[in-house]
Each structure stands twice: as C-alpha cells, then as structure tokens.
Design a protein around this motif. Sequence first.
Motif, PDB file in Angstrom:
ATOM      1  N   PRO A 434       0.840  -1.205   0.000  1.00  0.00           N
ATOM      2  CA  PRO A 434       0.000   0.000   0.000  1.00  0.00           C
ATOM      3  C   PRO A 434       0.872   1.251   0.000  1.00  0.00           C
ATOM      4  CG  PRO A 434       0.040  -0.991   2.184  1.00  0.00           C
ATOM      5  CD  PRO A 434       0.767  -1.950   1.274  1.00  0.00           C
ATOM      6  N   HIS A 435       0.367   2.308  -0.589  1.00  0.00           N
ATOM      7  CA  HIS A 435       1.128   3.554  -0.678  1.00  0.00           C
ATOM      8  C   HIS A 435       1.043   4.274   0.664  1.00  0.00           C
ATOM      9  CE1 HIS A 435       1.690   3.067  -4.969  1.00  0.00           C
ATOM     10  NE2 HIS A 435       0.407   2.726  -5.035  1.00  0.00           N
ATOM     11  N   SER A 436       1.897   3.845   1.559  1.00  0.00           N
ATOM     12  CA  SER A 436       1.893   4.419   2.910  1.00  0.00           C
ATOM     13  C   SER A 436       3.328   4.557   3.379  1.00  0.00           C
ATOM     14  CB  SER A 436       1.102   3.527   3.875  1.00  0.00           C
ATOM     15  OG  SER A 436       1.227   4.002   5.194  1.00  0.00           O
ATOM     16  N   GLU A 437       3.590   5.622   4.096  1.00  0.00           N
ATOM     17  CA  GLU A 437       4.946   5.842   4.620  1.00  0.00           C
ATOM     18  C   GLU A 437       5.301   4.855   5.722  1.00  0.00           C
ATOM     19  OE1 GLU A 437       5.216   9.846   5.885  1.00  0.00           O
ATOM     20  OE2 GLU A 437       4.987  10.713   3.859  1.00  0.00           O
ATOM     21  N   ALA A 438       4.317   4.146   6.258  1.00  0.00           N
ATOM     22  CA  ALA A 438       4.590   3.197   7.348  1.00  0.00           C
ATOM     23  C   ALA A 438       5.406   2.007   6.861  1.00  0.00           C
ATOM     24  CB  ALA A 438       3.275   2.710   7.963  1.00  0.00           C
ATOM     25  N   PHE A 439       5.375   1.707   5.539  1.00  0.00           N
ATOM     26  CA  PHE A 439       6.104   0.556   5.017  1.00  0.00           C
ATOM     27  C   PHE A 439       7.439   0.940   4.376  1.00  0.00           C
ATOM     28  CE2 PHE A 439       1.722  -0.881   5.157  1.00  0.00           C
ATOM     29  CZ  PHE A 439       1.837  -2.178   5.624  1.00  0.00           C
ATOM     30  N   GLN A 440       7.821   2.217   4.424  1.00  0.00           N
ATOM     31  CA  GLN A 440       9.060   2.645   3.809  1.00  0.00           C
ATOM     32  C   GLN A 440      10.252   2.037   4.548  1.00  0.00           C
ATOM     33  OE1 GLN A 440       9.446   4.345   1.040  1.00  0.00           O
ATOM     34  NE2 GLN A 440       7.234   4.573   0.746  1.00  0.00           N
ATOM     35  N   GLY A 441      11.065   1.239   3.830  1.00  0.00           N
ATOM     36  CA  GLY A 441      12.259   0.631   4.416  1.00  0.00           C
ATOM     37  C   GLY A 441      11.978  -0.507   5.362  1.00  0.00           C
ATOM     38  N   LYS A 442      10.741  -0.995   5.432  1.00  0.00           N
ATOM     39  CA  LYS A 442      10.394  -2.074   6.352  1.00  0.00           C
ATOM     40  C   LYS A 442       9.841  -3.262   5.568  1.00  0.00           C
ATOM     41  CE  LYS A 442       9.350   1.043  10.181  1.00  0.00           C
ATOM     42  NZ  LYS A 442       8.351   1.470  11.190  1.00  0.00           N
ATOM     43  N   SER A 443       9.709  -4.386   6.270  1.00  0.00           N
ATOM     44  CA  SER A 443       9.204  -5.604   5.650  1.00  0.00           C
ATOM     45  C   SER A 443       7.687  -5.654   5.763  1.00  0.00           C
ATOM     46  CB  SER A 443       9.815  -6.834   6.323  1.00  0.00           C
ATOM     47  OG  SER A 443      11.224  -6.818   6.216  1.00  0.00           O
ATOM     48  N   ALA A 444       7.074  -6.352   4.801  1.00  0.00           N
ATOM     49  CA  ALA A 444       5.625  -6.524   4.794  1.00  0.00           C
ATOM     50  C   ALA A 444       5.301  -7.922   4.296  1.00  0.00           C
ATOM     51  CB  ALA A 444       4.955  -5.470   3.913  1.00  0.00           C
ATOM     52  N   VAL A 445       4.114  -8.407   4.662  1.00  0.00           N
ATOM     53  CA  VAL A 445       3.669  -9.753   4.272  1.00  0.00           C
ATOM     54  C   VAL A 445       2.374  -9.621   3.485  1.00  0.00           C
ATOM     55  CG1 VAL A 445       2.827 -11.980   5.088  1.00  0.00           C
ATOM     56  CG2 VAL A 445       4.814 -10.934   6.171  1.00  0.00           C
ATOM     57  N   SER A 446       2.343 -10.263   2.302  1.00  0.00           N
ATOM     58  CA  SER A 446       1.147 -10.307   1.470  1.00  0.00           C
ATOM     59  C   SER A 446       0.783 -11.756   1.204  1.00  0.00           C
ATOM     60  CB  SER A 446       1.369  -9.580   0.135  1.00  0.00           C
ATOM     61  OG  SER A 446       1.599  -8.202   0.326  1.00  0.00           O
ATOM     62  N   VAL A 447      -0.521 -12.039   1.205  1.00  0.00           N
ATOM     63  CA  VAL A 447      -1.032 -13.370   0.863  1.00  0.00           C
ATOM     64  C   VAL A 447      -1.773 -13.219  -0.464  1.00  0.00           C
ATOM     65  CG1 VAL A 447      -2.438 -15.308   1.597  1.00  0.00           C
ATOM     66  CG2 VAL A 447      -1.262 -13.921   3.309  1.00  0.00           C
ATOM     67  N   LEU A 448      -1.385 -14.013  -1.459  1.00  0.00           N
ATOM     68  CA  LEU A 448      -1.980 -13.866  -2.782  1.00  0.00           C
ATOM     69  C   LEU A 448      -2.347 -15.222  -3.372  1.00  0.00           C
ATOM     70  CD1 LEU A 448       0.291 -14.661  -5.225  1.00  0.00           C
ATOM     71  CD2 LEU A 448       1.349 -12.600  -4.327  1.00  0.00           C
ATOM     72  N   GLU A 449      -3.228 -15.158  -4.350  1.00  0.00           N
ATOM     73  CA  GLU A 449      -3.629 -16.333  -5.113  1.00  0.00           C
ATOM     74  C   GLU A 449      -3.635 -15.943  -6.583  1.00  0.00           C
ATOM     75  OE1 GLU A 449      -7.268 -19.598  -5.263  1.00  0.00           O
ATOM     76  OE2 GLU A 449      -7.713 -17.498  -4.806  1.00  0.00           O
ATOM     77  N   ARG A 450      -2.930 -16.707  -7.397  1.00  0.00           N
ATOM     78  CA  ARG A 450      -2.871 -16.423  -8.836  1.00  0.00           C
ATOM     79  C   ARG A 450      -4.139 -16.923  -9.513  1.00  0.00           C
ATOM     80  NH1 ARG A 450       2.050 -18.625 -11.729  1.00  0.00           N
ATOM     81  NH2 ARG A 450       1.381 -17.092 -13.292  1.00  0.00           N
ATOM     82  N   ARG A 451      -4.678 -16.079 -10.409  1.00  0.00           N
ATOM     83  CA  ARG A 451      -5.908 -16.436 -11.097  1.00  0.00           C
ATOM     84  C   ARG A 451      -5.673 -16.802 -12.565  1.00  0.00           C
ATOM     85  NH1 ARG A 451     -10.616 -15.259  -8.233  1.00  0.00           N
ATOM     86  NH2 ARG A 451     -10.086 -15.684  -6.056  1.00  0.00           N
ATOM     87  N   ASN A 452      -4.642 -16.236 -13.200  1.00  0.00           N
ATOM     88  CA  ASN A 452      -4.326 -16.604 -14.583  1.00  0.00           C
ATOM     89  C   ASN A 452      -2.851 -16.354 -14.840  1.00  0.00           C
ATOM     90  OD1 ASN A 452      -4.031 -13.821 -14.995  1.00  0.00           O
ATOM     91  ND2 ASN A 452      -6.093 -13.590 -15.820  1.00  0.00           N
ATOM     92  N   THR A 453      -2.392 -16.816 -15.998  1.00  0.00           N
ATOM     93  CA  THR A 453      -0.973 -16.688 -16.347  1.00  0.00           C
ATOM     94  C   THR A 453      -0.603 -15.282 -16.790  1.00  0.00           C
ATOM     95  OG1 THR A 453      -1.504 -17.418 -18.588  1.00  0.00           O
ATOM     96  CG2 THR A 453      -0.806 -19.108 -17.025  1.00  0.00           C
ATOM     97  N   ALA A 454      -1.594 -14.411 -17.017  1.00  0.00           N
ATOM     98  CA  ALA A 454      -1.318 -13.043 -17.453  1.00  0.00           C
ATOM     99  C   ALA A 454      -0.907 -12.135 -16.301  1.00  0.00           C
ATOM    100  CB  ALA A 454      -2.534 -12.459 -18.152  1.00  0.00           C
ATOM    101  N   GLY A 455      -0.864 -12.648 -15.076  1.00  0.00           N
ATOM    102  CA  GLY A 455      -0.425 -11.864 -13.929  1.00  0.00           C
ATOM    103  C   GLY A 455      -1.532 -11.427 -13.003  1.00  0.00           C
ATOM    104  N   ARG A 456      -2.783 -11.760 -13.288  1.00  0.00           N
ATOM    105  CA  ARG A 456      -3.894 -11.332 -12.437  1.00  0.00           C
ATOM    106  C   ARG A 456      -3.898 -12.134 -11.141  1.00  0.00           C
ATOM    107  NH1 ARG A 456      -9.245 -13.183 -12.012  1.00  0.00           N
ATOM    108  NH2 ARG A 456     -10.647 -11.638 -11.053  1.00  0.00           N
ATOM    109  N   VAL A 457      -3.919 -11.454 -10.017  1.00  0.00           N
ATOM    110  CA  VAL A 457      -3.927 -12.092  -8.699  1.00  0.00           C
ATOM    111  C   VAL A 457      -4.942 -11.376  -7.817  1.00  0.00           C
ATOM    112  CG1 VAL A 457      -1.519 -12.825  -8.820  1.00  0.00           C
ATOM    113  CG2 VAL A 457      -2.070 -10.596  -7.803  1.00  0.00           C
ATOM    114  N   VAL A 458      -5.415 -12.108  -6.819  1.00  0.00           N
ATOM    115  CA  VAL A 458      -6.160 -11.513  -5.715  1.00  0.00           C
ATOM    116  C   VAL A 458      -5.283 -11.624  -4.485  1.00  0.00           C
ATOM    117  CG1 VAL A 458      -8.451 -11.900  -6.659  1.00  0.00           C
ATOM    118  CG2 VAL A 458      -7.361 -13.708  -5.360  1.00  0.00           C
ATOM    119  N   TYR A 459      -5.248 -10.592  -3.681  1.00  0.00           N
ATOM    120  CA  TYR A 459      -4.274 -10.582  -2.582  1.00  0.00           C
ATOM    121  C   TYR A 459      -4.792  -9.720  -1.448  1.00  0.00           C
ATOM    122  CZ  TYR A 459      -2.929  -5.813  -3.830  1.00  0.00           C
ATOM    123  OH  TYR A 459      -2.941  -4.461  -4.058  1.00  0.00           O
TER     124      TYR A 459
END
Length: 780
Positions: A434-459
């Motif tokens: 997310p576009h937030s200053e809270a994640f600048q220079g820090k680690s983050a965790v995202s959970v995603l699922e791929r829906r097609n080979t064209a790069g579309r994901v839900v996360y």
Amino acid sequence: MEVKKLTLSWQFLIVLVLILQILTALDFDPYRVLGVSRTASQADIKKAYKKLAREWHPDKNRNPGAADKFIQISKAYEILSNEEKRSNYDHYGDAGENQRHQQQQREYRFHHFHENFYFDESFFHFPFNSERRDSIDEKYLLHFSHYVNEVVPDSFKKPYLIKITSDWCFSCIHIEPIWKEVVQELEGLGVGIGVVHAGYERRLAHHLGAHSTPSILGIINGKISFFHNAVVQENLRQFVESLLPGSLVEKVTSKNYVRFLSGWQKENKPHVLLFDQGPSVPLLYKLTAFAYKDYLSFGYVSFRRRGAEEMTRQYNINVYAAAILVFKEHITKPADMIQAQSLKKQVMDDFITQNKYLLAARLTSQKLFHELCPVKRSHRQRKYCVVLLTPEATKLSKPFEAFLSFALANTRDTVRFVHVYSSRQQEFASTLLPHSEAFQGKSAVSVLERRNTAGRVVYRTLEEPWTGSESNKFILLGFLDQLRKDPGLLASEAVLPDLTDELAPVFLLRWLYSASDYLADCWDIMFHSNWREMMPFLSLIFSALFILFGTVIIQAFSDSSDERESHPPDKEEIPEKAGKTEPSFTKESSSKIPKKGFVEVTELTDVTYTSNLVRLRPGHMNVVLILSNSTRSVLLQKFAFEVYTFTGSSCLHFSFLSLDKHREWLEYLLEFAQDAALIPNQYDKHFMERDYTGYVLALNGHKKYFCLFKPQKTVEEEEAMGSCGDLDSSLHLGEARGKPSGGPGPRPIKGKLSKLSLWMERLLEGSLQRFYIPSWPELD
C-alpha cells in the motif's frame, strides 16, 4: 539324385567353415596381438592398446587391412582388460564367450537349408539374420521429428548416447554385444539411448554429421560430440561421463563444507551432500546433478578422505552405507536424508523431487514464480503464496528469521512461503504494498492467489509491517485459518509485472561461455574428425581468407588507379594547378578516416570542365560549390569543414564554380529543378540579382543528373535541411532578393552550409531527388 548331391555339398561347406573357425580361434592370441607378455599389468596393457589403436585406426591408417587389424586390437584389449575373461583365456584358451553360447550354436549350426540358410554371425560378421540383430535396437530407433522435438529438448536434462548403423555393415555386428551391455548399464543410470538407421533415416544421419557406420555420438545441451575410441564398455562409460560439465558436483571436505552449505542464500537453492566409499563421484550421482542443476547444488564426500569422520559424526551417518542429505536454510541439521547400501535412480529422483525448493525460497525469476505459486485450477485446488517483501541484507535479518520459523511450523500443502527483495523487484513489490509511509524501508507480508498466467492475482497485505514479533505471527496465523474457510478475504486485485531474472549471467559471461564452447568445437573438429567432416569448417576458413585477401588486393589496385587518374594530361596540367585550392583541415572526432589530411577542391573552368564532369567515370560524382569572388575564402573554408569526413571515398570529387563568371550555366541547370508553375514567374525584376552563393550541386556526368543543396540564410530556417527536392515555395524562402552577393557578413555566409554534412549523408544513401538533363551545356 541331384538334390542329394547338393545337400552333401552344403554339408561339406558347413564343415569346412567350422574347421576354419576353430583354426582362427586357436590362432588368435590377445597377448601376441597387443605385443605384451602374459605377466603384463593392466597399465602396460592399456598403454600398448592406446599405441596400437592410434596406429591402426581406420580413419588415420589407409592400409586395406587396417580395419581388421583394429578389430583384433579392440577384441584383444576387451579380453585382457577384463580380469574374468583374461583368467578364462589363460586357463582354457578361450575368454568364455563361446562357452556360454555353445549349446545354442550346436542347435542352430546345422539348421535345414530349406527352412533358413544360416551361418554363425560371430564368425562371418554378416547380416544374414538381420531380424534377430535388429530386435535389439527396435525400441531405440529415432526419426527426425522425434529427434528434434523430444531428444534435443530432453538433452538439457540428461545426455544421450546414439548409435548410427546400417545394413551390410560388418563392424556394426561386431560391436552389438558391447553395445547391448552398455545400453543395459547406462539406461538404468538415466542416460538416453538412441539408434539411427542410416539407410532409412538419411536426413537425420546427415543432420548429425555421421558419414560412416558404425558411428557413436553423444548429445548434451543440444550439442553433438563424436566417440573416437575403441568400442569397449569402459570407453563408452568414460565418454558419457566426459559429456557432463566438470563443475556439476563439488568435492566437499571438513574444511569447506560450511562454506558449501552456506551458499543457499546467494544461490537460492538447497544443497545436497552424497556420502559414499568411492574416491571419485559415481556416474549416477553426476547424472542426477545434471538433471536437477537448476534447482539444487550438489556436493560429494568420500568416507576415505581425511576429515570425513567429523561430518559423519556431526550428522550421525553410518559409514558402511551410502547416504544423501539435503540442507536448506539450516546448515547444522539436514532437512531430509536417506541411506541405503545401493542407491537406485528412481529412489534418488523421488528424494530430490520432494526437496527441490527452500522452505522460504526467494522469487528470482518468473519461471520460479510459476512453479512455487501455480495458477488456481479449481475451487478445490487453491494454492496460496505468503510473500515476505523485505529489504536486501547481507546477513539474515530478524524479520526473515521469524518468517522462516513460521514457515517451518506451518507446512501445509495449500500454502507456499516465499520472499522477495524489494530493491531488486521494485515493480512487483510496489504493486502489492500500500502507498503508505509506514512501510518505507520495512518488511511486509502479502497473501496472494494467482488467477491466470497473465499476472492477475487476488491478494491482501497485512496492515502492519512485519517485524517478526509474536503478535505478527499470531495475526498471520489467524488470517490463514480464516482464509481456509472464506477465500473472499483476498479482496484486493492487481496485475503483477513479470519478475526480472536476478541470477541470469551478465552479457560478458554469456559471451565467454559461447566463445569457450566454440573453441572446444573447433578443437574437436580439427583433431578428432576426418577430412569429410572437416570440409564445412575448412570451407568457412578459406572463404574468409579469400574475402580478406581479395579485398586487400582490390583496394591496392584501386588506390594505384586513383593515383594515376588524379594526374591530368600534360596539356591541362598548368591551367589546373592554377585553379586548385587546397584548404588544410583536420577533424579528429570524425568517425570516418579520410585518405588525406586535407580537402582538394578544384575550380570548375572551361579547361577542367570536360575531365571533371563531361567525361567523369561511371559511379563518380563531382560535388560543386557555388561562390562569388567576395565569399570565396569564407565559403571554401566552411565547405572543407563540412565535406572533410567524406573525402575518404574515391568516387567523390570536390570543385567550386565562380558565380561571377558562369551565372548563365548555373541558371540553365536550375531550370530543370523547377516546377512548371514557377517557370513563368522566374523572370521577374529581381531575377538577375538572385544570390546563388552557397548552393551545392552533386553532378553525375555519366548518367546526366544532379542533386541540389539549397543553403540557409536566416536563423529561423537553420532547422530545415537542403535537399534536391522540387524548388517549391520553400526554395524561394531562402533566396534573398534585392541584396548583392557580397552583402552578408562572414557569420551569415558560413551559416549557409551548416547542414551540408547531413545532405552529403543522404547523397551517399541515394535518398535524394535527382534532376535529369538531356546533355551538359557548355561552360562559357
């Protein structure tokens, strides 16, 4: 009565053949063939064999009996290099091969003539019974499409050993027993086997470069290598081993095992260690390492090496059985291991396949992303990827260690843990964060699922940065438990960009690898191929040399002819010298190297007009500058500056024409470069006052056409380049009316030729418009 006599004649012939076979067998002495004593060691036998094989090889020895002699040498070495066969020969005078088939030969040797006329193939080496011989190779026969579509792509995972055979081939039958034993051994180790019948697959045999039968070759990574030694089992085994890269398996000892196992972070691969008794790496292990080289790194530890006891004691290994250990992120404890008296290929493949990836592998390429995070196929086969987006660090950071421990404790089939360096995959990371200053220079965790080979994901990205605290782990664990019940928690949707390949070699390394492969091919062609195989390579070399020396010779003759033609006849010599001006000029930044350090410009007069224009040789052009007496020195200096880089061309000549003397001649030529609509208006009151200084004409005397460069006289028009297009209204924009030719100052006059070099480039490209005339007018 005649049939009975015929039967007796055949029986007599068979008995005679058997007697000759027995005498031949008794006469064959492997010690005498190799020229060694009965007490010779294996080293002496091998040395004698290599010497005789080089001397009597059919490709190098043109003696008619070289092939038979070479077969005897190979057979003698095959007997004496095998201790069992050598012992049988020393005790019984036979290597034991005939004893195994004695009963079968007794049954078939006197087969009825009307059923099947058959002689023993081991004596005649002749394919009377080709059906029995071909049954060995039937399952391995290759066709061209099968080779191109399956064998070549598969050769990047395993080497192939291919035999080229044909009918009526004596040597092909001789090597069949050895070939059968080699196939049974190597196929079980994972080597691909193929047979090409040159009579039916000529296209494939020609593609492989096999010009004689029998031929044996190896294919690995799509590259073909020919086998050039004697056809014995040990040589073929060594040939297959030589096809494999030398850096597949690293020799690991107690001094370097920590460094070897610690390479998982840089290479992003699990590391495999094989513990065994042998001093060298087993061929089965090398083949396995080649098949999985893109996923794991392999090392070998010999129990006989000094210092191996430390590793065996640390990892609790039984030294009396082979063991394979897989290490992932933790080098102090193996992630998995197997141990057995003899390791089979299928067991090793299953074991390696289960441990191809790290517990929390780093996404370094799009291919790895497809494998670790596959596309959802159905609602029952959901695969989720837990991605840690973290800054790059030389050592393991606390957020990554906590993420790794969480992945180790949650090994579900539906969840895969991976991590990404945000600095190396910036577009990928910015899409999920997310576009937030809270994640600048820090680690983050995202959970995603791929829906097609064209790069579309839900996360969904966790709201708080990942610090590795217990609260972070509790939140992630609760989210994964809820996700199993409600997949709709992944509410965000995006199209991820393709990942860049972080581990791909740089251009210089790729070039060095290609150059080394090419040099190896050249070495193999020059020293291991016969003349017929070398013909394409020699043809390429001689063609390059012919073109090189031909170019040098033509250039030398061209230079000499130019020098001769540069001197005019004696009667024109004095007037031409009076009309030449040679401005000296050097342009160091030029990309073209002229032949001279100055520009030679000749005045176009009635004396030089015929030689420099009317009788100009085909393909040559005269570039003429129009000037006046008042602008002569300034325009010549600027003209030399602009055309200096083009003086290296021998087909261009440079001249200048005085407008004060030859205005009528110039205006006659310009009439052919005007539109019909402009002709009636040319004789206005300012016609005789038009300033043509700075015009440049490229005159082709042979084809009777010219191209025109129109100068620029104002600052607003400096961006427009002169061309030999139609003299439309844009032409008249640059014509100053009512001004004398000597009016402009030095700076405006030099600006007229500011775009001449660009016009010259278009002239040499042939993209300028040409204006043709019926004949060249006389220069008054």
